[in-house]
Design a protein around this motif. Structure first.
Motif, PDB file in Angstrom:
ATOM      1  N   TYR A 131      38.870  52.420   0.608  1.00  0.00           N
ATOM      2  CA  TYR A 131      39.124  52.068   0.963  1.00  0.00           C
ATOM      3  C   TYR A 131      40.461  52.456   2.161  1.00  0.00           C
ATOM      4  N   GLY A 132      40.104  53.806   1.892  1.00  0.00           N
ATOM      5  CA  GLY A 132      41.459  55.264   2.552  1.00  0.00           C
ATOM      6  C   GLY A 132      40.704  55.218   3.721  1.00  0.00           C
ATOM      7  N   CYS A 133      39.611  55.811   3.492  1.00  0.00           N
ATOM      8  CA  CYS A 133      38.358  56.121   4.399  1.00  0.00           C
ATOM      9  C   CYS A 133      38.175  55.152   5.590  1.00  0.00           C
ATOM     10  N   VAL A 191      47.012  60.825  -8.290  1.00  0.00           N
ATOM     11  CA  VAL A 191      46.105  61.524  -8.665  1.00  0.00           C
ATOM     12  C   VAL A 191      44.915  60.982  -8.927  1.00  0.00           C
ATOM     13  N   ARG A 192      43.936  61.930  -7.809  1.00  0.00           N
ATOM     14  CA  ARG A 192      42.591  61.518  -7.238  1.00  0.00           C
ATOM     15  C   ARG A 192      41.592  62.618  -8.472  1.00  0.00           C
ATOM     16  N   ARG A 193      41.510  61.488  -8.802  1.00  0.00           N
ATOM     17  CA  ARG A 193      40.076  62.585 -10.256  1.00  0.00           C
ATOM     18  C   ARG A 193      38.352  61.803  -9.331  1.00  0.00           C
ATOM     19  N   SER A 216      43.792  66.046   0.690  1.00  0.00           N
ATOM     20  CA  SER A 216      41.795  65.938   0.619  1.00  0.00           C
ATOM     21  C   SER A 216      41.716  64.212   0.860  1.00  0.00           C
ATOM     22  N   SER A 217      42.843  63.586  -0.162  1.00  0.00           N
ATOM     23  CA  SER A 217      42.371  61.683  -0.268  1.00  0.00           C
ATOM     24  C   SER A 217      43.179  61.743   0.749  1.00  0.00           C
ATOM     25  N   GLN A 218      42.032  60.889   1.242  1.00  0.00           N
ATOM     26  CA  GLN A 218      42.757  59.366   2.030  1.00  0.00           C
ATOM     27  C   GLN A 218      43.574  58.491   2.023  1.00  0.00           C
TER      28      GLN A 218
HETATM   29  P1  GDP Z   1      39.526  59.625  -0.897  1.00  0.00           P
HETATM   30  O1  GDP Z   1      38.303  59.565  -1.652  1.00  0.00           O
HETATM   31  O2  GDP Z   1      40.576  59.580  -1.798  1.00  0.00           O
HETATM   32  O3  GDP Z   1      39.395  60.173  -0.014  1.00  0.00           O
HETATM   33  O4  GDP Z   1      40.404  57.757  -0.415  1.00  0.00           O
HETATM   34  P2  GDP Z   1      39.469  56.505  -0.361  1.00  0.00           P
HETATM   35  O5  GDP Z   1      40.739  56.191  -0.294  1.00  0.00           O
HETATM   36  O6  GDP Z   1      38.443  57.339   1.002  1.00  0.00           O
HETATM   37  O7  GDP Z   1      38.544  56.387  -1.307  1.00  0.00           O
HETATM   38  C1  GDP Z   1      38.702  56.426  -2.805  1.00  0.00           C
HETATM   39  C2  GDP Z   1      38.681  54.931  -3.789  1.00  0.00           C
HETATM   40  O8  GDP Z   1      39.065  54.734  -4.964  1.00  0.00           O
HETATM   41  C3  GDP Z   1      40.331  54.423  -3.067  1.00  0.00           C
HETATM   42  O9  GDP Z   1      39.859  53.343  -1.475  1.00  0.00           O
HETATM   43  C4  GDP Z   1      39.614  53.662  -4.146  1.00  0.00           C
HETATM   44  O10 GDP Z   1      39.434  51.753  -3.996  1.00  0.00           O
HETATM   45  C5  GDP Z   1      40.255  53.716  -5.697  1.00  0.00           C
HETATM   46  N1  GDP Z   1      41.571  54.851  -5.408  1.00  0.00           N
HETATM   47  C6  GDP Z   1      41.333  56.710  -5.194  1.00  0.00           C
HETATM   48  N2  GDP Z   1      42.945  56.781  -6.096  1.00  0.00           N
HETATM   49  C7  GDP Z   1      43.033  55.573  -6.153  1.00  0.00           C
HETATM   50  C8  GDP Z   1      44.662  55.205  -7.101  1.00  0.00           C
HETATM   51  O11 GDP Z   1      45.229  55.751  -7.847  1.00  0.00           O
HETATM   52  N3  GDP Z   1      44.919  53.834  -7.811  1.00  0.00           N
HETATM   53  C9  GDP Z   1      43.731  53.221  -7.714  1.00  0.00           C
HETATM   54  N4  GDP Z   1      44.154  51.853  -7.257  1.00  0.00           N
HETATM   55  N5  GDP Z   1      42.604  52.836  -6.525  1.00  0.00           N
HETATM   56  C10 GDP Z   1      41.963  54.580  -6.112  1.00  0.00           C
END
Ligand code: GDP
Length: 469
Positions: free
Chosen positions: A115-117, A256-258, A362-364
């Motif tokens: 989503y963030g991306c 906390v991105r895992r 690093s996380s979007q």
């Molecule tokens: P990135 O991969 O962390 O740079 O961010 P992106 O948004 O591009 O992709 C990660 C996706 O994983 C998000 O869009 C969500 O769908 C899911 N996600 C990651 N972290 C979280 C969080 O803390 N909460 C929720 N609800 N979803 C998350």
């Protein structure tokens, strides 16, 4: 207030933090080498005392805006800049002449990432649309987060330009002349243009640089404010959740991105790495507000449901908001679809409503939350402690700093430079050192972060003379 005053005030916060990063790291390194128990204890006390004095200093710095007499001006300027931007964006997206008569852009949200991306991709398109003064038509059918499209979640980006008016789009290299142009992924744009991220609009650059420590993050936040106007049901949904969890401040947001991110694009970070900074924030907050009694609240967003238990067990004196069900829907195998979308929207919303963020840039997800946070807080640039990268926009033009103090290398891997050299920065290690390369003398490696400052990129963009407010 003078530009110089506002910049100096922010500089003091940055320098105090850099001093604290460096000294704490060095003291810890010395302490690790000690073997004698007495020495170790003594050193531990030194480290703790230093940490506490740093927090007292930061508390004083953060309280300056309460007493310098300019806060009313800041609030007014913050509101009027947002009003101006939103009026410009509304004008941009809803041309007065039929949409088919104006030059326009189209952009497909379906980048096939998170989503963030995908939002950042759409924002890169919107940034170009803003810069060139042409409306953007957003394509979103089959969107992995809501197959029926973006407009069910957010209000349509335009009321009079629709998808049918995006057909027959030409490729980017014709953008100066063609009627309808499809904006490609940011990495596929060559040659780069100077108005792309992280540039801010030249015509309001002085106002932005005076008010905001990170004017580009504010600008991006404003593009998001327009593009992500929630549909009524979403607004209701957020409001309900807000009441349900009894959202209150002070609160620190941690992300906390895992799962899929760890080991590919980011390192594993234990909960203690986040909580150390949360603790710091709250002690500082108490020093800022000596008479205030408060609960230490944390909004925890994560894609790893096990983090909740870990956090609650290890930090019983904290109240953790957040939802394991949301975290479950965020794991890679359940990530896409509308339910998961609601979860990530909720998490981003509450992270952005926090007073302070601790997360990995690093996380979007973390960057979007930070950008949205800038809509609300005046000068929210400092309200984050990143655990890895410095703030950036994926696919951005070179991120440069200017050396403000010359430097002679003494530490291993350091490079020397003169004042006014341009340094392309690749990251801050949050231990006093940054990594980068000197564009003037060609050297690269580490440099002391406090000797360089950010260069704000200013881009010539459309100036919206039609909007007078
Ligand atoms: P990135 O991969 O962390 O740079 O961010 P992106 O948004 O591009 O992709 C990660 C996706 O994983 C998000 O869009 C969500 O769908 C899911 N996600 C990651 N972290 C979280 C969080 O803390 N909460 C929720 N609800 N979803 C998350």
């Amino acid at each position: 207030p003078a530009l110089e005053y506002e910049q100096l005030r922010r500089k003091i916060e940055t320098h105090a933090r850099e001093l604290s990063y460096f000294t704490t790291d060095q003291l810890n390194k010395i302490s690790e080498k000690l073997s004698d128990a007495d020495d170790k204890l003594k050193w531990k006390n030194v480290i703790e005392r230093f940490g506490d004095q740093s927090r007292v200093l930061l508390a004083s710095i953060r309280n300056i805006t309460n007493v310098d007499g300019y806060q009313t001006w800041r609030e007014h300027e913050h509101r009027s800049l947002s009003k101006l931007m939103q009026a410009r964006l509304k004008y941009l997206q809803n041309p007065v002449t039929p949409c088919t008569d104006v030059k326009r852009f189209t952009c497909d949200i379906n980048k096939g990432c998170g989503y963030g991306c995908e939002i950042h991709h759409a924002i890169h398109c919107f940034h170009i649309a803003y810069a060139l003064g042409r409306p953007m038509i957003l394509q979103s059918s089959g969107w992995r987060y809501n197959p029926s499209g973006f407009d069910q979640i957010f209000q349509p980006p335009s009321l009079n330009c629709n998808k049918s008016m995006a057909s027959g789009a030409s490729s980017w290299n014709t953008y100066k002349t063609a009627d309808v142009v499809k904006i490609p992924l940011i990495d596929d744009i060559h040659p780069r243009t100077e108005f792309m991220p992280m540039s801010i609009p030249a015509d309001i650059s002085e106002r932005l640089i005076r008010l905001y420590g990170n004017p580009f993050a504010w600008f991006t936040g404003q593009l998001m404010k327009y593009l992500l106007r929630p549909q009524d049901w979403l607004m209701e949904f957020m409001k309900k959740k807000f009441e349900q969890i009894k959202f209150e401040t002070p609160i620190v947001g941690i992300h906390v991105r895992r799962t899929d991110k760890v080991g590919t694009e980011a390192a594993f970070h234990d909960i203690s790495e986040y909580m150390r900074h949360v603790e710091d924030y709250y002690i500082t907050y108490q020093y800022q507000n000596p008479n205030s009694k408060f609960t230490k609240r944390v909004y925890l967003a994560t894609d790893d449901p096990s983090v909740f238990n870990d956090a609650r067990t290890k930090y019983p004196d904290y109240v953790f908001y957040g939802d394991t069900v949301v975290a479950q829907s965020a794991q890679l195998n359940t990530r896409y679809g509308t339910e998961s979308l609601k979860g990530v929207l909720l998490d981003i919303h509450f992270l952005s409503l926090s007073d302070y963020l601790v997360c990995t840039f690093s996380s979007q997800v973390c960057r979007v939350a930070y950008e949205i946070m800038q809509q609300r807080v005046i000068d929210g640039a400092w309200r984050v402690q990143p655990l890895d990268d410095v703030y950036y926009f994926g696919g951005q033009n070179p991120h440069n700093q200017r050396a403000v103090i010359s430097h002679k290398a003494i530490w291993p891997n350091e490079f020397s430079f003169e004042r006014d050299h341009i340094i392309g920065t690749e990251g801050n290690h949050w231990n006093g050192f940054s990594k980068g390369s000197d564009k003037t003398n060609g050297q690269s490696g580490l440099y002391p972060s406090y000797k360089a400052e950010e260069i704000v990129n200013i881009g010539e963009m459309y100036t919206y003379p039609e909007i007078q407010i």
